[in-house]
Design a protein around this motif. Structure first.
Motif, short mmCIF file in Angstrom:
data_model
loop_
_atom_site.label_atom_id
_atom_site.label_comp_id
_atom_site.label_asym_id
_atom_site.label_seq_id
_atom_site.Cartn_x
_atom_site.Cartn_y
_atom_site.Cartn_z
N ILE A 48 51.30 55.07 35.09
CA ILE A 48 51.89 54.07 35.06
C ILE A 48 51.89 52.92 35.97
CG2 ILE A 48 54.43 53.13 35.35
CD1 ILE A 48 55.31 55.83 34.00
N LEU A 49 51.65 53.53 37.30
CA LEU A 49 51.02 52.42 38.20
C LEU A 49 49.79 51.84 38.03
CD1 LEU A 49 51.46 51.50 41.26
CD2 LEU A 49 50.34 53.27 42.11
N LEU A 50 48.82 52.54 37.57
CA LEU A 50 47.46 51.93 37.30
C LEU A 50 47.42 51.05 36.14
CD1 LEU A 50 45.10 55.01 37.89
CD2 LEU A 50 45.10 52.97 39.10
N ALA A 51 48.41 51.52 35.03
CA ALA A 51 48.42 50.35 33.87
C ALA A 51 48.98 49.23 34.54
CB ALA A 51 49.54 51.21 32.81
N ALA A 52 50.26 49.40 35.18
CA ALA A 52 50.83 48.12 35.75
C ALA A 52 49.69 47.21 36.63
CB ALA A 52 51.92 48.33 36.63
N CYS A 53 49.19 48.11 37.48
CA CYS A 53 47.95 47.06 38.08
C CYS A 53 46.88 46.57 37.07
CB CYS A 53 47.29 47.99 39.02
SG CYS A 53 48.34 48.35 40.55
N ALA A 54 46.50 47.14 36.10
CA ALA A 54 45.53 46.47 35.27
C ALA A 54 46.10 45.39 34.43
CB ALA A 54 45.13 47.67 34.19
N ILE A 55 47.33 45.62 34.20
CA ILE A 55 48.15 44.38 33.30
C ILE A 55 48.17 43.15 34.28
CG2 ILE A 55 50.15 43.60 32.52
CD1 ILE A 55 50.47 46.24 31.37
N MET A 56 48.40 43.40 35.63
CA MET A 56 48.53 42.38 36.56
C MET A 56 47.23 41.52 36.64
SD MET A 56 51.24 43.63 39.12
CE MET A 56 50.93 42.39 40.25
N ALA A 57 46.18 42.57 36.98
CA ALA A 57 44.69 42.09 37.35
C ALA A 57 44.35 41.12 36.07
CB ALA A 57 43.91 43.13 37.62
N PHE A 58 44.56 41.74 34.91
CA PHE A 58 44.33 41.06 33.58
C PHE A 58 44.87 39.59 33.54
CE2 PHE A 58 44.84 40.05 29.32
CZ PHE A 58 43.53 40.03 28.73
N SER A 59 46.18 39.60 33.68
CA SER A 59 46.89 37.96 33.75
C SER A 59 46.52 37.45 34.93
CB SER A 59 48.41 38.74 33.80
OG SER A 59 48.71 39.18 34.86
N PHE A 60 46.19 37.73 35.98
CA PHE A 60 45.69 37.04 36.95
C PHE A 60 44.57 36.37 36.77
CE2 PHE A 60 48.58 39.12 40.25
CZ PHE A 60 49.42 38.34 39.97
N THR A 61 43.36 36.90 36.17
CA THR A 61 42.12 36.57 35.82
C THR A 61 42.24 35.56 34.67
OG1 THR A 61 41.70 38.55 34.42
CG2 THR A 61 40.94 38.50 36.92
N HIS A 62 42.88 35.76 33.70
CA HIS A 62 42.98 34.76 32.43
C HIS A 62 43.90 33.68 32.78
CE1 HIS A 62 40.23 37.35 30.47
NE2 HIS A 62 41.16 38.36 30.14
N THR A 63 44.69 33.66 33.68
CA THR A 63 45.44 32.37 33.94
C THR A 63 45.20 31.41 34.96
OG1 THR A 63 46.80 33.55 35.36
CG2 THR A 63 47.59 33.42 33.20
N VAL A 64 43.88 32.01 35.91
CA VAL A 64 43.42 31.34 37.03
C VAL A 64 42.73 30.11 36.72
CG1 VAL A 64 41.69 31.49 38.66
CG2 VAL A 64 43.27 33.29 38.49
N ASN A 65 41.94 30.10 35.53
CA ASN A 65 41.32 29.18 35.00
C ASN A 65 41.95 27.73 34.60
OD1 ASN A 65 38.85 30.47 35.17
ND2 ASN A 65 38.83 31.21 33.21
N ALA A 66 43.06 28.13 33.99
CA ALA A 66 44.21 27.27 33.57
C ALA A 66 44.87 26.46 34.71
CB ALA A 66 45.03 27.62 32.53
N ALA A 67 45.14 27.35 35.86
CA ALA A 67 45.97 26.92 36.81
C ALA A 67 45.16 26.32 38.13
CB ALA A 67 47.20 28.05 37.30
N HIS A 68 44.10 26.73 38.15
CA HIS A 68 43.23 26.76 39.33
C HIS A 68 43.38 25.12 39.92
CE1 HIS A 68 40.12 26.53 42.43
NE2 HIS A 68 39.39 27.21 41.79
N ALA A 69 43.17 24.26 38.80
CA ALA A 69 43.13 22.66 39.27
C ALA A 69 44.14 22.33 39.89
CB ALA A 69 42.59 22.06 37.95
N ASN A 70 45.52 22.93 39.34
CA ASN A 70 46.84 22.24 39.82
C ASN A 70 47.55 22.95 40.93
OD1 ASN A 70 46.61 20.02 38.13
ND2 ASN A 70 47.67 21.34 36.44
N ILE A 71 46.78 24.21 41.25
CA ILE A 71 47.76 25.09 42.34
C ILE A 71 47.66 24.55 43.72
CG2 ILE A 71 45.80 26.88 42.82
CD1 ILE A 71 48.16 28.99 42.83
N PHE A 72 46.39 24.05 44.06
CA PHE A 72 46.20 23.40 45.52
C PHE A 72 47.15 22.17 45.65
CE2 PHE A 72 42.54 26.25 45.18
CZ PHE A 72 42.97 27.15 46.18
#
Length: 66
Positions: free
Chosen positions: A12-36
């Motif tokens: 369960i812990l590994l699945a949660a980490c994989a889901i979080m890693a997947f969501s971070f890598t796929h939302t970074v491109n859209a949010a990268h320009a505005n986060i700073f």
């Protein structure tokens, strides 16, 4: 209630980490320009608060002390 085995908890812990890693890598491109700019504008607003509070206190003193 049955106890979970260590393997089940680890799975369960590994699945949660994989889901979080997947969501971070796929939302970074859209949010990268505005986060700073968002962080900077938030910091600007927070850093201006003490000056605004002092100005409000001074206007309060002037209004009620006269």
């Amino acid at each position: 209630m049955p106890k979970r085995s260590k393997h089940g908890t680890l799975r369960i812990l590994l699945a949660a980490c994989a889901i979080m890693a997947f969501s971070f890598t796929h939302t970074v491109n859209a949010a990268h320009a505005n986060i700073f700019s968002d962080i900077y504008s938030s910091w600007e607003r927070v850093s201006e608060l003490p000056g605004e509070v002092n100005a409000l206190q001074e206007s309060y003193r002037k209004r009620w002390n006269n």
